[in-house]
Design an enzyme around this catalytic site. Sequence first.
Site, PDB file in Angstrom:
ATOM      1  N   ASP A   1      55.404  75.054  47.999  1.00  0.00           N
ATOM      2  CA  ASP A   1      55.822  73.713  48.213  1.00  0.00           C
ATOM      3  C   ASP A   1      57.091  73.418  47.949  1.00  0.00           C
ATOM      4  O   ASP A   1      57.774  73.316  46.830  1.00  0.00           O
ATOM      5  CB  ASP A   1      54.628  72.919  47.345  1.00  0.00           C
ATOM      6  CG  ASP A   1      54.692  71.501  47.903  1.00  0.00           C
ATOM      7  OD1 ASP A   1      55.482  71.005  48.823  1.00  0.00           O
ATOM      8  OD2 ASP A   1      53.645  70.778  47.331  1.00  0.00           O
TER       9      ASP A   1
ATOM     10  N   THR B   1      52.996  62.495  38.636  1.00  0.00           N
ATOM     11  CA  THR B   1      53.563  63.514  39.506  1.00  0.00           C
ATOM     12  C   THR B   1      53.913  62.759  40.811  1.00  0.00           C
ATOM     13  O   THR B   1      55.080  63.137  41.299  1.00  0.00           O
ATOM     14  CB  THR B   1      52.394  64.516  39.758  1.00  0.00           C
ATOM     15  OG1 THR B   1      52.244  65.343  38.578  1.00  0.00           O
ATOM     16  CG2 THR B   1      53.002  65.748  41.092  1.00  0.00           C
TER      17      THR B   1
ATOM     18  N   GLY C   1      45.013  67.970  43.188  1.00  0.00           N
ATOM     19  CA  GLY C   1      45.172  68.436  42.065  1.00  0.00           C
ATOM     20  C   GLY C   1      45.327  69.764  42.002  1.00  0.00           C
ATOM     21  O   GLY C   1      45.229  70.749  41.033  1.00  0.00           O
ATOM     22  N   LYS C   2      46.038  70.323  43.210  1.00  0.00           N
ATOM     23  CA  LYS C   2      46.192  71.977  43.320  1.00  0.00           C
ATOM     24  C   LYS C   2      47.257  72.457  42.406  1.00  0.00           C
ATOM     25  O   LYS C   2      46.737  73.085  41.418  1.00  0.00           O
ATOM     26  CB  LYS C   2      46.627  71.989  44.493  1.00  0.00           C
ATOM     27  CG  LYS C   2      45.601  71.750  45.887  1.00  0.00           C
ATOM     28  CD  LYS C   2      46.333  72.320  47.148  1.00  0.00           C
ATOM     29  CE  LYS C   2      47.563  71.575  47.479  1.00  0.00           C
ATOM     30  NZ  LYS C   2      47.398  70.303  47.429  1.00  0.00           N
ATOM     31  N   THR C   3      48.178  71.549  42.243  1.00  0.00           N
ATOM     32  CA  THR C   3      49.215  72.162  41.083  1.00  0.00           C
ATOM     33  C   THR C   3      48.582  72.083  39.661  1.00  0.00           C
ATOM     34  O   THR C   3      48.779  73.136  39.108  1.00  0.00           O
ATOM     35  CB  THR C   3      50.595  71.194  41.288  1.00  0.00           C
ATOM     36  OG1 THR C   3      50.777  71.511  42.739  1.00  0.00           O
ATOM     37  CG2 THR C   3      51.507  71.871  40.237  1.00  0.00           C
ATOM     38  N   SER C   4      48.030  71.124  39.297  1.00  0.00           N
ATOM     39  CA  SER C   4      47.211  71.000  38.131  1.00  0.00           C
ATOM     40  C   SER C   4      46.486  72.189  37.791  1.00  0.00           C
ATOM     41  O   SER C   4      46.277  72.846  36.786  1.00  0.00           O
ATOM     42  CB  SER C   4      46.441  69.615  37.614  1.00  0.00           C
ATOM     43  OG  SER C   4      47.761  68.727  38.017  1.00  0.00           O
TER      44      SER C   4
ATOM     45  N   GLY D   1      47.087  65.610  46.863  1.00  0.00           N
ATOM     46  CA  GLY D   1      46.743  64.560  45.819  1.00  0.00           C
ATOM     47  C   GLY D   1      45.251  64.968  45.153  1.00  0.00           C
ATOM     48  O   GLY D   1      44.827  64.355  44.173  1.00  0.00           O
TER      49      GLY D   1
END
Length: 586
Positions: free
Chosen positions: A49, A504, A24-27, A22
């Site tokens: 992931d 997300t 924001g790694k992907t963002s 949560g």
Amino acid sequence: MPSRFTLLDTPTKYLFFTGKGGVGKTSVSTAVSIALADSGKKVLLVSTDAASNLDEMLGIVLSNQPVAVPGVPGMSVLNIDPGAAAQSYRSRVVAQMGPQASPEEISTVREQLSGACTTEIATFDEFSNLLSRGGAAYDHVVFDTAPTGHTLRLLSLPKAWSGFLNGNDRGASCLGPHSGLKMQEQLFNQALASLNDASLTSIVLVARPEAGALNEAARSSDELRELGLSNQRLVVNAVFQAGDKNDSIAVAIEALGKKALGEMPSQLRELARDVIPLRAVDSVGLAALRRLLSPLPTEISTVAVQASCFDHHKLSELVAELAQGERGLIMVMGKGGVGKTTVAAAIALGLVKNGKSVHLSTTDPAAHLAVTLNAEVAGLSVGRIDPKVETRIYVDKIVAAKSPGMTQAEKDLLIEDLRSPCTEEVAVFHAFSHVVSQARSAFVVLDTAPTGHSLLLMDATGAYHRQMVREFEGKASGRIVTPLMRLQDADYTKIILVTLPEATPVSQAAALQDDLRRAKIEPFAWVVNKSLLATTTRDPLLHARLEGERKQLERVRAQTSREVFMVPWTVTPPVGVVAIQALLDA
């Protein structure tokens, strides 16, 4: 805040983004990949992931082969699909057996390769290939990893498997013949060398300006250093500055962030740091992702939102419904960082308040229930499925059961076989099965690992069920009860899906619901955590986010025929029994 995002100047080829769910790694990893590609670099973004939402962010269909990103020349995306990786691994192992192998031998090996261990080693196999050969055509390979616990497991595997294969001429019983592993030994060694080379690999710890996220980043930093991964950086995402100093909620959020950053653990203070401000909209689509790293101030919509327009039910109402039973398993599931641990603790405390005896546990390697509760409560026992502890217990049990009558040489071979890193996965599944069975006589509230890790555990549950059905076919099979059968029993198990009112987390919760339904498991309820809609905030930035939140709540309502339970954002962090109990009627 800095005008230049300094991470974009990195000379390292491999960038690993990790951190608490949560944050924001992907963002952040996707925005960095886009910025590097926009600067003329050739970039491959890889998701490790199992619950990745890169497809939604970029508007493309993910594949286990590189896919070009429309609108970003030079950038490709690849998703390591555990199922596809496992099938490819099985085919290679069987092919290694050669034409002289009998049908019985091939059947035995296929049976060995049917479990969750094969999925793990196959996923790791794909990961290792990218570190040694697959990334040769790119200037940068960016890894968007699963939340911390799963990532630490992944990054520890090169060292674990290299050590296991060194001098081992047998392999691992759950992964087929020795050749299947030995043929990859050089690959694993190359992956280990790449990870430990500071000139090649950077670890990017992502956190929010929250004590929990920063403390977990610090713990990860220590564990990664122990693995030899010392080239680390820090990105603090979603840093908020109040635009309306008369708005008590906005001022409280800003103060909490400043306090967390001011008390940041010392090992993080030493790292190179980038800061990203909180944006008015979720980072979905190229335009929003390109704005994420921009030094320009965020654009704020002037759309007015009626905060009280969304009817919802309190968490205490959900607890009252659950308390109508005398026993059962309550599994709290969802994306990392949505507050599963807090919601699980609140449900457990609510059941105790209703006079129930409750065991609260977690399957998350990075979870800390004891820290969340911060006190003992009469009628509530708290536990944790610790992978290291469970592995030791499992190995001792297997050795004690099988070693009588063995020669010392045979016992040594058995212990060597149990040194396989996949033993940990088997041990965790056995511990999970035990916790599931405890719900026959009491309430068990289980705080699960973030979605991707939980899905792998569910895969192991399904594999075990199929194995038991095969073994007992025609032999009183009607009397066997597997963990999967208990999860499918709506009277025995209640699945609670937790999400934040953001794009997300809602998408991942919906995808998780679809996966559960395919396994004939129907979720019981949805809980939306940390909602701002019920507050009275008038801060321009926070108020601009309310329209997006309202849209996500409508999406949640469309996903379930039941009422939606909501937990509002609170000024005081929900840590400690009193604060968590307050969430029930908030």
